[in-house]
Structure formats: structure tokens, C-alpha cells
Motif scaffolding. Structure first.
Motif, mmCIF file in Angstrom:
data_model
loop_
_atom_site.group_PDB
_atom_site.id
_atom_site.type_symbol
_atom_site.label_atom_id
_atom_site.label_comp_id
_atom_site.label_asym_id
_atom_site.label_seq_id
_atom_site.Cartn_x
_atom_site.Cartn_y
_atom_site.Cartn_z
ATOM 1 N N TRP A 1 130.763 -28.494 8.958
ATOM 2 C CA TRP A 1 130.301 -27.824 7.745
ATOM 3 C C TRP A 1 130.322 -28.717 6.519
ATOM 4 C CZ3 TRP A 1 133.178 -27.338 3.388
ATOM 5 C CH2 TRP A 1 134.544 -27.576 3.493
ATOM 6 N N TYR A 2 131.333 -29.590 6.404
ATOM 7 C CA TYR A 2 131.442 -30.377 5.175
ATOM 8 C C TYR A 2 130.344 -31.433 5.054
ATOM 9 C CZ TYR A 2 134.004 -33.874 7.956
ATOM 10 O OH TYR A 2 134.372 -34.791 8.895
ATOM 11 N N TYR B 1 127.212 -30.763 5.499
ATOM 12 C CA TYR B 1 126.181 -30.030 4.763
ATOM 13 C C TYR B 1 126.561 -29.931 3.280
ATOM 14 C CZ TYR B 1 124.594 -28.849 9.436
ATOM 15 O OH TYR B 1 124.154 -28.919 10.722
ATOM 16 N N ALA B 2 127.850 -29.685 3.031
ATOM 17 C CA ALA B 2 128.328 -29.623 1.646
ATOM 18 C C ALA B 2 128.152 -30.973 0.956
ATOM 19 C CB ALA B 2 129.804 -29.186 1.613
ATOM 20 N N LEU B 3 128.411 -32.062 1.688
ATOM 21 C CA LEU B 3 128.213 -33.398 1.113
ATOM 22 C C LEU B 3 126.737 -33.660 0.821
ATOM 23 C CD1 LEU B 3 130.746 -35.507 3.212
ATOM 24 C CD2 LEU B 3 130.884 -34.983 0.763
ATOM 25 N N SER B 4 125.847 -33.153 1.674
ATOM 26 C CA SER B 4 124.403 -33.283 1.410
ATOM 27 C C SER B 4 124.035 -32.596 0.103
ATOM 28 C CB SER B 4 123.575 -32.660 2.541
ATOM 29 O OG SER B 4 123.650 -33.439 3.700
ATOM 30 N N ILE B 5 124.601 -31.417 -0.115
ATOM 31 C CA ILE B 5 124.337 -30.676 -1.353
ATOM 32 C C ILE B 5 124.882 -31.444 -2.553
ATOM 33 C CG2 ILE B 5 124.867 -28.550 -2.631
ATOM 34 C CD1 ILE B 5 124.810 -27.130 0.165
ATOM 35 N N LEU B 6 126.077 -32.010 -2.413
ATOM 36 C CA LEU B 6 126.671 -32.793 -3.501
ATOM 37 C C LEU B 6 125.802 -34.009 -3.838
ATOM 38 C CD1 LEU B 6 129.028 -33.319 -5.450
ATOM 39 C CD2 LEU B 6 130.141 -34.583 -3.575
ATOM 40 N N PHE C 1 124.287 -37.032 6.034
ATOM 41 C CA PHE C 1 124.467 -36.291 4.782
ATOM 42 C C PHE C 1 123.888 -37.015 3.585
ATOM 43 C CE2 PHE C 1 128.544 -38.630 4.359
ATOM 44 C CZ PHE C 1 128.537 -38.942 3.004
#
Length: 135
Positions: free
Chosen positions: A38-39, A41-46, A110
Motif C-alpha cells: 500500500w505505501y 501507492y501512497a509514495l506515488s501520490i506524494l 512509485f
């Protein structure tokens, strides 16, 4: 080889969209090679937020520069020299690091996904500015 300043906005949009699509495609393909955590995907958003903010400011700056032109310009004037140098550096580093094999697939997944989507956003902004441009 000279085009109207409004056309420069369209050219910039197309170039940024193509670049963004290709970079994001490499990132998305790399997601297929790594464990889905999951993280990532969060790093991609960041990464998207960081670079999206930077590219948004850059696209607005270049739009103002292009609109300030008084006459037709060569089609490559959608960028200034500094921007071409930055682009060449980023491409060289990206291709070189990927080709070296020293960057793991999870990083490419990411980082390239977020960066590619941010590049695409800049393309969309330039195209929006092209559509809404009035003399």
C-alpha cells in the motif's frame, strides 16, 4: 517553422503529455514486477504532489512568457534554454539510472508513476491554457 504563440501552448501541452504518458507507463509496468504494498501507492501520490506543484508553477511561468511574445516564434520556443537543459539532465539521469540496474523496480514503480502523472498534469495545463487563450 514559426508559429503563433497560442500554438506554442498546444505544442508544449502535447510534448508534456507524451513525456508524462511514457514516464507513467514505465512506472505502472514496474508495479507489475513488485509486491503490491500500500505505501508504494501512497509514495506515488506524494511524488505526484511534489512534482505536480513544481510543474504547475513551471507551466504557469512558461504560459506567461509565451503570451508575452509579440510575434510568431520558432516552434521550439515553448521552452527557454534553462528548461531544455533541465529536461536533458532529467532524461539523461532517468535513462542512465534505469539502464544501470542499480535502481530497484519498487522505486521505479512509485517514482515514475508519480512523476509521469505530474508531467501529464503540466501537459493538461498547457492545453487548457491553449483552449482558453484569448488575444
Amino acid at each position: 517553422m514559426k508559429v503563433k504563440k497560442r500554438t506554442l501552448l498546444l505544442i508544449a501541452g502535447i510534448v508534456w503529455l507524451i513525456a508524462g504518458f511514457n514516464v507513467a507507463r514505465l512506472g505502472i509496468l514496474s508495479f507489475g514486477l513488485v509486491e503490491k504494498i500500500w505505501y508504494l501507492y501512497a509514495l506515488s501520490i506524494l511524488i505526484f504532489i511534489i512534482f505536480g506543484t513544481m510543474f504547475y508553477k513551471m507551466s504557469e511561468k512558461h504560459t506567461k512568457r509565451i503570451i508575452a511574445y509579440e510575434e510568431k516564434r520558432p516552434f521550439w520556443n515553448f521552452f527557454d534554454l534553462k528548461s531544455y537543459l533541465i529536461m536533458a539532465f532529467m532524461m539523461t539521469m532517468g535513462i542512465g539510472l534505469r539502464a544501470s540496474g542499480k535502481i530497484p523496480d519498487f522505486f521505479i514503480a512509485f517514482f515514475y508513476t508519480g512523476l509521469g502523472l505530474a508531467l501529464s498534469l503540466a501537459g493538461i495545463i498547457f492545453i487548457r491554457n491553449y483552449i482558453s487563450y484569448r488575444k
